[in-house]
Design a protein around this motif. Structure first.
Motif, PDB file in Angstrom:
ATOM      1  N   THR A 129       0.865  -1.178   0.000  1.00 21.48           N
ATOM      2  CA  THR A 129       0.000   0.000   0.000  1.00 21.48           C
ATOM      3  C   THR A 129       0.899   1.225   0.000  1.00 21.48           C
ATOM      4  OG1 THR A 129      -0.166   0.036   2.423  1.00 21.48           O
ATOM      5  CG2 THR A 129      -1.869  -1.160   1.219  1.00 21.48           C
ATOM      6  N   GLN A 130       0.546   2.199  -0.799  1.00 22.67           N
ATOM      7  CA  GLN A 130       1.385   3.395  -0.928  1.00 22.67           C
ATOM      8  C   GLN A 130       0.529   4.640  -1.043  1.00 22.67           C
ATOM      9  OE1 GLN A 130       4.980   3.496  -3.490  1.00 22.67           O
ATOM     10  NE2 GLN A 130       3.957   5.120  -4.642  1.00 22.67           N
ATOM     11  N   VAL A 131       0.897   5.647  -0.259  1.00 26.14           N
ATOM     12  CA  VAL A 131       0.310   6.973  -0.397  1.00 26.14           C
ATOM     13  C   VAL A 131       1.398   7.885  -0.936  1.00 26.14           C
ATOM     14  CG1 VAL A 131      -0.846   8.896   0.745  1.00 26.14           C
ATOM     15  CG2 VAL A 131      -1.224   6.552   1.563  1.00 26.14           C
ATOM     16  N   SER A 132       1.120   8.543  -2.042  1.00 26.34           N
ATOM     17  CA  SER A 132       2.086   9.453  -2.663  1.00 26.34           C
ATOM     18  C   SER A 132       1.662  10.896  -2.415  1.00 26.34           C
ATOM     19  CB  SER A 132       2.190   9.181  -4.168  1.00 26.34           C
ATOM     20  OG  SER A 132       2.635   7.868  -4.413  1.00 26.34           O
ATOM     21  N   TYR A 133       2.653  11.760  -2.199  1.00 26.13           N
ATOM     22  CA  TYR A 133       2.402  13.149  -1.829  1.00 26.13           C
ATOM     23  C   TYR A 133       3.108  14.103  -2.802  1.00 26.13           C
ATOM     24  CZ  TYR A 133       1.193  11.096   2.719  1.00 26.13           C
ATOM     25  OH  TYR A 133       0.628  10.338   3.725  1.00 26.13           O
ATOM     26  N   PHE A 134       2.518  15.283  -2.930  1.00 23.26           N
ATOM     27  CA  PHE A 134       3.222  16.366  -3.605  1.00 23.26           C
ATOM     28  C   PHE A 134       4.286  16.920  -2.656  1.00 23.26           C
ATOM     29  CE2 PHE A 134      -0.994  16.900  -5.881  1.00 23.26           C
ATOM     30  CZ  PHE A 134      -0.528  16.358  -7.079  1.00 23.26           C
ATOM     31  N   ALA A 135       5.159  17.741  -3.193  1.00 23.21           N
ATOM     32  CA  ALA A 135       6.246  18.297  -2.391  1.00 23.21           C
ATOM     33  C   ALA A 135       5.719  19.134  -1.223  1.00 23.21           C
ATOM     34  CB  ALA A 135       7.162  19.136  -3.273  1.00 23.21           C
ATOM     35  N   ASP A 136       4.490  19.671  -1.338  1.00 23.31           N
ATOM     36  CA  ASP A 136       3.910  20.485  -0.259  1.00 23.31           C
ATOM     37  C   ASP A 136       3.204  19.638   0.795  1.00 23.31           C
ATOM     38  OD1 ASP A 136       1.629  19.689  -1.586  1.00 23.31           O
ATOM     39  OD2 ASP A 136       1.042  21.700  -2.228  1.00 23.31           O
ATOM     40  N   GLY A 137       3.282  18.286   0.641  1.00 24.05           N
ATOM     41  CA  GLY A 137       2.711  17.403   1.652  1.00 24.05           C
ATOM     42  C   GLY A 137       1.278  16.972   1.412  1.00 24.05           C
TER      43      GLY A 137
ATOM     44  N   TYR B 155      -3.562   7.032  -3.633  1.00 24.64           N
ATOM     45  CA  TYR B 155      -3.502   5.902  -2.702  1.00 24.64           C
ATOM     46  C   TYR B 155      -3.620   4.634  -3.540  1.00 24.64           C
ATOM     47  CZ  TYR B 155      -5.178   2.468   0.726  1.00 24.64           C
ATOM     48  OH  TYR B 155      -5.344   1.337   1.494  1.00 24.64           O
ATOM     49  N   VAL B 156      -2.612   3.766  -3.419  1.00 25.96           N
ATOM     50  CA  VAL B 156      -2.552   2.575  -4.271  1.00 25.96           C
ATOM     51  C   VAL B 156      -2.388   1.320  -3.420  1.00 25.96           C
ATOM     52  CG1 VAL B 156      -1.343   1.427  -6.168  1.00 25.96           C
ATOM     53  CG2 VAL B 156      -1.452   3.909  -6.095  1.00 25.96           C
ATOM     54  N   HIS B 157      -3.133   0.292  -3.782  1.00 25.90           N
ATOM     55  CA  HIS B 157      -2.919  -1.046  -3.207  1.00 25.90           C
ATOM     56  C   HIS B 157      -2.495  -1.953  -4.360  1.00 25.90           C
ATOM     57  CE1 HIS B 157      -4.159  -5.148  -1.860  1.00 25.90           C
ATOM     58  NE2 HIS B 157      -3.492  -4.735  -0.813  1.00 25.90           N
ATOM     59  N   SER B 158      -1.300  -2.518  -4.254  1.00 31.52           N
ATOM     60  CA  SER B 158      -0.727  -3.310  -5.341  1.00 31.52           C
ATOM     61  C   SER B 158      -0.381  -4.711  -4.865  1.00 31.52           C
ATOM     62  CB  SER B 158       0.553  -2.639  -5.874  1.00 31.52           C
ATOM     63  OG  SER B 158       0.307  -1.306  -6.250  1.00 31.52           O
ATOM     64  N   GLN B 159      -0.418  -5.666  -5.785  1.00 32.50           N
ATOM     65  CA  GLN B 159       0.002  -7.033  -5.506  1.00 32.50           C
ATOM     66  C   GLN B 159       0.980  -7.461  -6.599  1.00 32.50           C
ATOM     67  OE1 GLN B 159      -3.208  -9.767  -4.119  1.00 32.50           O
ATOM     68  NE2 GLN B 159      -4.551  -7.979  -4.346  1.00 32.50           N
ATOM     69  N   TYR B 160       2.231  -7.697  -6.180  1.00 31.58           N
ATOM     70  CA  TYR B 160       3.317  -8.001  -7.097  1.00 31.58           C
ATOM     71  C   TYR B 160       3.628  -9.492  -7.117  1.00 31.58           C
ATOM     72  CZ  TYR B 160       4.504  -2.998  -7.013  1.00 31.58           C
ATOM     73  OH  TYR B 160       4.486  -1.630  -7.130  1.00 31.58           O
ATOM     74  N   VAL B 161       3.978 -10.010  -8.307  1.00 29.87           N
ATOM     75  CA  VAL B 161       4.459 -11.385  -8.424  1.00 29.87           C
ATOM     76  C   VAL B 161       5.881 -11.413  -7.872  1.00 29.87           C
ATOM     77  CG1 VAL B 161       4.901 -13.330  -9.958  1.00 29.87           C
ATOM     78  CG2 VAL B 161       3.046 -11.726 -10.474  1.00 29.87           C
ATOM     79  N   GLY B 162       6.080 -12.160  -6.785  1.00 31.94           N
ATOM     80  CA  GLY B 162       7.341 -12.099  -6.056  1.00 31.94           C
ATOM     81  C   GLY B 162       8.557 -12.543  -6.834  1.00 31.94           C
ATOM     82  N   ASP B 163       8.391 -13.491  -7.771  1.00 27.83           N
ATOM     83  CA  ASP B 163       9.570 -13.956  -8.510  1.00 27.83           C
ATOM     84  C   ASP B 163       9.802 -13.161  -9.789  1.00 27.83           C
ATOM     85  OD1 ASP B 163       7.450 -14.919  -9.969  1.00 27.83           O
ATOM     86  OD2 ASP B 163       8.047 -17.025  -9.888  1.00 27.83           O
ATOM     87  N   ARG B 164       9.038 -12.054  -9.966  1.00 25.24           N
ATOM     88  CA  ARG B 164       9.258 -11.178 -11.117  1.00 25.24           C
ATOM     89  C   ARG B 164       9.597  -9.752 -10.706  1.00 25.24           C
ATOM     90  NH1 ARG B 164       3.547 -13.005 -13.835  1.00 25.24           N
ATOM     91  NH2 ARG B 164       3.962 -15.254 -13.826  1.00 25.24           N
ATOM     92  N   PHE B 165       9.477  -9.466  -9.411  1.00 24.29           N
ATOM     93  CA  PHE B 165       9.669  -8.100  -8.939  1.00 24.29           C
ATOM     94  C   PHE B 165      10.236  -8.155  -7.532  1.00 24.29           C
ATOM     95  CE2 PHE B 165       8.762  -3.830  -7.588  1.00 24.29           C
ATOM     96  CZ  PHE B 165       8.609  -3.080  -8.740  1.00 24.29           C
ATOM     97  N   GLU B 166      11.139  -7.233  -7.202  1.00 23.77           N
ATOM     98  CA  GLU B 166      11.677  -7.179  -5.847  1.00 23.77           C
ATOM     99  C   GLU B 166      11.909  -5.738  -5.440  1.00 23.77           C
ATOM    100  OE1 GLU B 166      16.441  -7.873  -6.760  1.00 23.77           O
ATOM    101  OE2 GLU B 166      15.201  -9.541  -6.080  1.00 23.77           O
ATOM    102  N   PHE B 167      11.812  -5.489  -4.144  1.00 23.09           N
ATOM    103  CA  PHE B 167      12.097  -4.182  -3.582  1.00 23.09           C
ATOM    104  C   PHE B 167      13.431  -4.248  -2.868  1.00 23.09           C
ATOM    105  CE2 PHE B 167       7.504  -4.680  -3.675  1.00 23.09           C
ATOM    106  CZ  PHE B 167       7.071  -3.491  -4.244  1.00 23.09           C
ATOM    107  N   TYR B 168      14.170  -3.152  -2.874  1.00 26.33           N
ATOM    108  CA  TYR B 168      15.387  -3.119  -2.077  1.00 26.33           C
ATOM    109  C   TYR B 168      15.525  -1.745  -1.439  1.00 26.33           C
ATOM    110  CZ  TYR B 168      17.877  -0.609  -5.857  1.00 26.33           C
ATOM    111  OH  TYR B 168      18.282   0.299  -6.791  1.00 26.33           O
ATOM    112  N   LEU B 169      16.192  -1.726  -0.299  1.00 20.57           N
ATOM    113  CA  LEU B 169      16.375  -0.501   0.463  1.00 20.57           C
ATOM    114  C   LEU B 169      17.763   0.074   0.200  1.00 20.57           C
ATOM    115  CD1 LEU B 169      14.941  -1.700   3.887  1.00 20.57           C
ATOM    116  CD2 LEU B 169      13.794  -0.236   2.237  1.00 20.57           C
ATOM    117  N   GLU B 170      17.827   1.387   0.161  1.00 19.20           N
ATOM    118  CA  GLU B 170      19.116   2.054   0.046  1.00 19.20           C
ATOM    119  C   GLU B 170      19.153   3.170   1.063  1.00 19.20           C
ATOM    120  OE1 GLU B 170      20.769   4.956  -3.224  1.00 19.20           O
ATOM    121  OE2 GLU B 170      21.105   2.877  -3.829  1.00 19.20           O
ATOM    122  N   ASN B 171      20.101   3.111   1.959  1.00 24.75           N
ATOM    123  CA  ASN B 171      20.240   4.122   2.998  1.00 24.75           C
ATOM    124  C   ASN B 171      21.459   4.990   2.720  1.00 24.75           C
ATOM    125  OD1 ASN B 171      18.059   3.138   4.574  1.00 24.75           O
ATOM    126  ND2 ASN B 171      19.361   1.476   5.296  1.00 24.75           N
TER     127      ASN B 171
END
Length: 232
Positions: free
Chosen positions: A202-210, A215-231
């Motif tokens: 689930t994702q809420v996207s904002y403009f730069a002013d907040g 609002y999106v609810h998505s379902q991804y095929v796990g063996d075709r898509f992956e998320f990764y974190l970058e700090n």
């Protein structure tokens, strides 16, 4: 001293990176690989298992072990459109709109988009593809007052570009990821078996002013898509 199975893991991964074994290619048998690397089959199997867990290799029952295809990746930082994510990885994005309706905002949409019970949203269902392979089933809600002057095609095909072209500045997003099983309908659209685990987001996207704009609810095929974190 580095364990033997880690050395084998690194050697196989290096050969894949160098193109010795290409995407989709079947690897030699475990017996042959164990002989090549002069280790026991148990040690070789440990290395292969680790590569499978990392998504570098994949086992196919009754067939053998293959070099896995690269998954589409999304970096979990900032707000980026699906289209741009797919294009950045050399793939062709496309989508199929399942429904596109004007609806009163439901409780979840009111809460996340800061709307009143009398406010309408455009609620859109679509399947999104990379190189014609279905990756995600998506339900998006957008405040109608924000997009009433845009054409439907501007929303369904390149929403983020439409916003930026009209002077809006995209800001942050808030995302929640969890696992769930695909129901009949989602499984059909994603060409996967019913009940297969998917990555739900689930994702809420904002403009730069907040101000929230999607609002999106998505379902991804796990063996075709992956998320990764970058700090930083």
């Amino acid at each position: 001293m580095v364990p033997a199975y880690i050395r084998i893991h690194d050697a196989i991964k290096r050969q894949i990176d160098q193109g010795v074994w290409e995407i989709g290619q079947r690897l030699p048998s475990e017996r042959d690989l164990a002989d090549d690397y002069e280790v026991s089959r148990m040690t070789l199997r440990q290395a292969i298992t680790l590569l499978v867990e990392e998504g570098i290799l994949e086992r196919r029952v009754g067939s053998g072990t293959y070099v896995a295809g690269h998954r589409v990746q999304e970096k979990m930082r900032g707000t980026t459109s699906f289209t741009e994510i797919v294009k950045s990885q050399g793939k062709k994005p496309s989508s199929s709109v399942i429904s596109y309706q004007r609806k009163l905002a439901n409780d979840s949409e009111m809460k996340r988009l800061g709307l009143k019970a009398s406010d309408y949203v455009i609620r859109m269902e679509r399947v999104r593809f990379a190189d014609d392979i279905p990756l995600v089933f998506e339900v998006a809600a957008i405040p109608e007052k924000l997009i009433r002057h845009f054409k439907r095609e501007d929303i369904t095909k390149h929403f983020f570009k439409t916003l930026t072209d009209n002077g809006y500045e995209i800001g942050k997003s808030q995302q929640t990821i969890y696992a769930k099983n695909a129901n009949d309908r989602v499984a059909k659209y994603l060409s996967i078996p019913k009940g297969q685990a998917v990555l739900a987001l689930t994702q809420v996207s904002y403009f730069a002013d907040g101000i929230p704009f999607e609002y999106v609810h998505s379902q991804y095929v796990g063996d075709r898509f992956e998320f990764y974190l970058e700090n930083n």
